[in-house]
Design a protein around this motif. Structure first.
Motif, PDB file in Angstrom:
ATOM      1  N   LEU A   1       0.859  -1.177   0.000  1.00 45.18           N
ATOM      2  CA  LEU A   1       0.000   0.000   0.000  1.00 45.18           C
ATOM      3  C   LEU A   1       0.899   1.233   0.000  1.00 45.18           C
ATOM      4  CD1 LEU A   1      -2.668  -1.008   2.693  1.00 45.18           C
ATOM      5  CD2 LEU A   1      -2.981  -0.973   0.217  1.00 45.18           C
ATOM      6  N   ASP A   2       0.901   1.979  -1.095  1.00 44.25           N
ATOM      7  CA  ASP A   2       1.736   3.177  -1.190  1.00 44.25           C
ATOM      8  C   ASP A   2       1.047   4.363  -0.514  1.00 44.25           C
ATOM      9  OD1 ASP A   2       3.391   1.638  -2.695  1.00 44.25           O
ATOM     10  OD2 ASP A   2       3.241   2.832  -4.533  1.00 44.25           O
ATOM     11  N   VAL A   3       1.837   5.239   0.077  1.00 44.00           N
ATOM     12  CA  VAL A   3       1.319   6.506   0.580  1.00 44.00           C
ATOM     13  C   VAL A   3       1.179   7.466  -0.591  1.00 44.00           C
ATOM     14  CG1 VAL A   3       1.784   8.482   2.079  1.00 44.00           C
ATOM     15  CG2 VAL A   3       2.336   6.168   2.854  1.00 44.00           C
ATOM     16  N   ASN A   4       0.038   8.148  -0.686  1.00 45.40           N
ATOM     17  CA  ASN A   4      -0.217   9.056  -1.804  1.00 45.40           C
ATOM     18  C   ASN A   4       0.730  10.248  -1.769  1.00 45.40           C
ATOM     19  OD1 ASN A   4      -2.170  11.630  -2.825  1.00 45.40           O
ATOM     20  ND2 ASN A   4      -2.099   9.828  -4.129  1.00 45.40           N
ATOM     21  N   ARG A   5       1.532  10.369  -2.826  1.00 42.23           N
ATOM     22  CA  ARG A   5       2.466  11.471  -2.997  1.00 42.23           C
ATOM     23  C   ARG A   5       2.540  11.823  -4.468  1.00 42.23           C
ATOM     24  NH1 ARG A   5       1.695  11.876   1.664  1.00 42.23           N
ATOM     25  NH2 ARG A   5       3.195  12.189   3.362  1.00 42.23           N
TER      26      ARG A   5
ATOM     27  N   GLY B   1      -3.963  15.470 -11.721  1.00 46.62           N
ATOM     28  CA  GLY B   1      -3.077  16.552 -11.320  1.00 46.62           C
ATOM     29  C   GLY B   1      -2.546  16.298  -9.933  1.00 46.62           C
ATOM     30  N   CYS B   2      -1.689  17.173  -9.452  1.00 47.05           N
ATOM     31  CA  CYS B   2      -1.075  16.990  -8.132  1.00 47.05           C
ATOM     32  C   CYS B   2      -1.924  17.557  -7.001  1.00 47.05           C
ATOM     33  CB  CYS B   2       0.307  17.638  -8.099  1.00 47.05           C
ATOM     34  SG  CYS B   2       1.492  16.883  -9.235  1.00 47.05           S
TER      35      CYS B   2
ATOM     36  N   ALA C   1      -3.056  13.553  -5.018  1.00 50.59           N
ATOM     37  CA  ALA C   1      -2.291  13.544  -6.263  1.00 50.59           C
ATOM     38  C   ALA C   1      -2.770  12.391  -7.133  1.00 50.59           C
ATOM     39  CB  ALA C   1      -0.803  13.403  -5.972  1.00 50.59           C
ATOM     40  N   ILE C   2      -3.129  12.689  -8.390  1.00 52.50           N
ATOM     41  CA  ILE C   2      -3.595  11.670  -9.328  1.00 52.50           C
ATOM     42  C   ILE C   2      -2.807  11.813 -10.626  1.00 52.50           C
ATOM     43  CG2 ILE C   2      -5.569  10.707 -10.560  1.00 52.50           C
ATOM     44  CD1 ILE C   2      -7.398  11.888  -8.475  1.00 52.50           C
TER      45      ILE C   2
ATOM     46  N   CYS D   1       2.480  12.836 -11.006  1.00 52.70           N
ATOM     47  CA  CYS D   1       1.359  13.709 -11.349  1.00 52.70           C
ATOM     48  C   CYS D   1       1.885  14.958 -12.052  1.00 52.70           C
ATOM     49  CB  CYS D   1       0.563  14.081 -10.101  1.00 52.70           C
ATOM     50  SG  CYS D   1       1.535  14.914  -8.821  1.00 52.70           S
ATOM     51  N   VAL D   2       0.989  15.770 -12.564  1.00 54.68           N
ATOM     52  CA  VAL D   2       1.384  16.959 -13.321  1.00 54.68           C
ATOM     53  C   VAL D   2       0.894  18.201 -12.584  1.00 54.68           C
ATOM     54  CG1 VAL D   2       1.143  18.215 -15.490  1.00 54.68           C
ATOM     55  CG2 VAL D   2       1.306  15.713 -15.508  1.00 54.68           C
TER      56      VAL D   2
END
Length: 693
Positions: free
Chosen positions: A294-298, A386-387, A408-409, A418-419
């Motif tokens: 499970l990654d932390v969202n960054r 986007g971020c 961040a997506i 992300c951009v």
């Protein structure tokens, strides 16, 4: 006789060092700033207590507590003499901002330093107030007594400054939820976490909630005690069995009990937990990679201190963490088995970008935890990327939404980053690693005339600003560059209130005293801005003061974080909107506005928003030049705003000079080294409250 004279002198010296048991005093508060934050009126400003000294007062009255709710306050005395805490009773503060005058009373329930253990009362407080838009000022005056018997003890009295939920960090706490108590002398130095079963007391430290109308106190279950680096905070779980209502919260530590802080307990108040603990920054979300990862969202993909990180992707499962779903049938001091609120009738939803709504697969307590929840959702293919994509949650099927945060997506399933316009992949990696921060300094003078429903025509003038540090977890709050707005079709859209995307806030920096001086006709000379949590403001400007065309000077005395500096700006004559502002905006047709006047190179800001309330808006900002003679806000921008319905709408057209050279641009030195490129702007124009159809 000689021995008697010596004894009398000794008694005089002793009396000079000890406060009298009872002090007759008059409490005066002068032009304290009033602002609305969430569901609270916050009051802050200078005050004096005759025979005691001067200092500052801060008070908060919860709008959710009803018109009779008391307002807990803290008086911080100058010179390190200590503090006095208590409550302003009844409807005094709300009367001041609603009708301009009021009477009431106040009690002193405790203090610190010289006034530890103090009590007292002000039975006849009177005051006056002004209130324009969503801020104002109040003044109070009244005589009373303060009793210092038992004061100045060697054991400091704990003092509560705030009681907040642990998600949005706003007042009122839901049954069964984690909350925090902030203040001083609440616990011994250090960090002490607790395991299950959670205790109600440790080392003499406890938190108790007593019904405001009287009754038996209920202890909260302690999660940790934290007193490190000048920050003193306790975290606890509010038992699910505590009934909805208004409570007096006290902390006992070292054998001393604090003054009370008023807390509204509600049935539920769903709020996302954020990485920076602000309640409106980067949401704490895990991205499902596999059953073992499970990654932390960054913003970027990689590993930081042994923890894997990545942005979300369309089609991916995410897990968000919240507080505030409400009471559940399991013991609040035990590890939860994972109570599923969604399966038991709670209508939980998530929303991305202010428009894409997703029903989660699970919404309930975290198994093995207490007082907080997880929401499992799948990112839809239609999600904006986007971020700093705004992310919200609702516990009532979308009727109301919690405080906006962001996630961040990445743009596709194969993208590793992300951009974010204006930031490279290296920048985003540096944000993720904690090696990059952004500093911003900005002060603005603003004046606009408007027609306010139920009030009529008003002119509102204000001054505000500060110096701010932003980390990656506050990326969405970094203000947009004006020139970037001009070159990118002129408009941006955001959710809520804040910076570039409208979400979040940075870390305010101490710059000492800030004063403002204007040209002849403005009645502004060395006018001091009020400081609260390192943010500076004066809203509205004092009676008689106004913004007229001419030159204005800002003087910054310098403080702990930012050194001495000054700035200047020239305010132009405003543009005149042709035909005035509309009372209704057709979002699908676009908004065409024209104007005359102003210098051709002056910038014109067209800003508006709509939402459920003045503090929960989807907003837009467009920038052009006065020489264009007008602007069309395209339907593609306006259709991102919700229809007003029974909510709130706003629209402003303000003109100002483009910051350049010494006009509106200045540098502020950082005491730790380096400097902050800053702006000083003056905006004048017109505003209104149209409906958005």
């Amino acid at each position: 006789m000689k021995s008697i004279r010596i004894a009398a002198a000794a008694a005089f010296i002793l009396a000079a060092g000890v406060q009298a048991a009872t002090i007759n005093t008059t409490w005066t508060v002068t032009n304290a700033t009033v602002s609305i934050s969430g569901n609270d009126f916050a009051v802050s400003g200078p005050c004096t207590l005759t025979n005691i000294g001067s200092g500052t007062v801060s008070a908060t009255v919860s709008l959710t507590g009803g018109q009779g709710a008391s307002a807990p306050f803290t008086i911080t005395l100058s010179g390190g003499a200590g503090t006095l805490t208590g409550n302003i009773s009844g409807t005094l503060l709300t009367s001041l901002v609603s009708s301009g005058s009021g009477v009431g009373s106040a009690t002193i329930t405790g203090g610190t330093g010289t006034y530890a253990g103090a009590t007292g009362s002000f039975p006849n407080l009177s005051g006056s107030g002004t209130f324009n838009g969503f801020s104002g000022s109040v003044s109070l005056n009244g005589s009373g007594t303060i009793n210092t018997n038992g004061g100045g003890t060697s054991t400091p009295t704990p003092t509560i400054s705030q009681v907040l939920d642990a998600g949005s960090y706003t007042s009122s706490v839901a049954q069964g939820s984690v909350f925090v108590v902030k203040g001083t002398n609440l616990s011994p130095t250090g960090y002490t976490p607790f395991s299950f079963p959670l205790p109600t007391s440790s080392g003499g430290v406890s938190i108790n909630l007593t019904p405001l109308g009287g009754g038996t106190a209920t202890p909260a279950y302690l999660i940790y005690l934290y007193n490190v680096g000048g920050v003193n905070q306790l975290a606890a779980v509010l038992p699910s069995t505590v009934a909805v209502g208004t409570y007096n919260v006290t902390v006992t530590a070292g054998g001393q009990t604090s003054g009370g802080a008023t807390l509204q307990v509600v049935g539920r108040k769903l709020s996302l937990i954020t990485a920076d603990g602000s309640g409106n920054g980067l949401a704490v979300v895990q991205n499902y990679i596999s059953a073992t990862q499970l990654d932390v969202n960054r913003f970027t993909t990689g590993t930081i201190n042994g923890v894997t990180v990545s942005p979300l992707h369309p089609g991916q499962i995410g897990i968000a963490y919240t507080v505030g779903m409400g009471a559940d049938p399991n013991p609040s001091n035990q590890a939860s088995p994972g109570y599923n609120f969604l399966a038991n009738g709670l209508k939980v939803l998530t929303r991305f970008g202010g428009s894409v709504v997703v029903t989660p697969a699970y919404a309930g307590r975290v198994a093995g935890g207490s007082g907080y929840e997880q929401i499992n959702f799948t990112v839809p293919a239609t999600v904006p990327t986007g971020c700093t994509v705004t992310f919200e949650v609702s516990a009532d099927n979308g009727a109301t939404w919690g405080v906006p945060t962001f996630v961040a997506i990445a743009p596709s399933a194969s993208a590793n980053v992300c951009v974010q316009p204006g930031y490279s992949t290296a920048d985003l990696q540096a944000f993720d690693n904690g090696t990059k921060v952004v500093y911003d300094g900005g002060f603005s003078l603003q004046q606009f005339s408007a027609t306010v429903g139920g009030v009529g025509s008003v002119s509102i003038a204000s001054a505000s600003g500060g110096f701010t540090k932003y980390t990656g977890t506050q990326l969405s709050a970094i203000p947009a560059n004006i020139q970037t707005l001009i070159t990118q079709n002129g408009c941006i859209v955001g959710q809520g209130t804040g910076g570039a995307s409208g979400v979040g806030a940075g870390i305010g920096l101490d710059a000492g005293a800030v004063t403002l001086t204007g040209p002849s006709g403005s009645s502004i000379t060395s006018l001091a801005l009020t400081e609260l949590n390192n943010a500076y403001s004066l809203t509205p400007l004092p009676s008689g003061a106004k913004l007229v065309a001419g030159n204005y000077t800002l003087n910054v005395a310098g403080g702990t974080d930012v050194g001495k500096t000054s700035a200047a700006v020239s305010i132009p004559n405003p543009v005149t909107v042709t035909g005035g502002l509309p009372s209704s905006v057709n979002r699908g047709a676009g908004l065409v506005l024209g104007w005359t006047g102003g210098n051709p190179t002056d910038l014109v800001e067209v800003a508006g928003g709509s939402g459920s309330s003045a503090t929960n808006l989807t907003t837009f900002i467009c920038i052009t030049t006065a020489g264009q003679g007008g602007i069309t806000v395209p339907a593609s921008i306006l259709t991102q705003l919700p229809a007003t319905g029974s909510g709130f709408g706003s629209l402003e057209v303000l003109s100002f000079t483009s910051p350049s050279g010494s006009n509106g641009q200045f540098s502020a030195p950082l005491t730790a080294g380096g400097s902050i490129s800053s702006t000083f702007s003056g905006l004048v124009g017109t505003g209104g409250q149209p409906s958005y159809q």
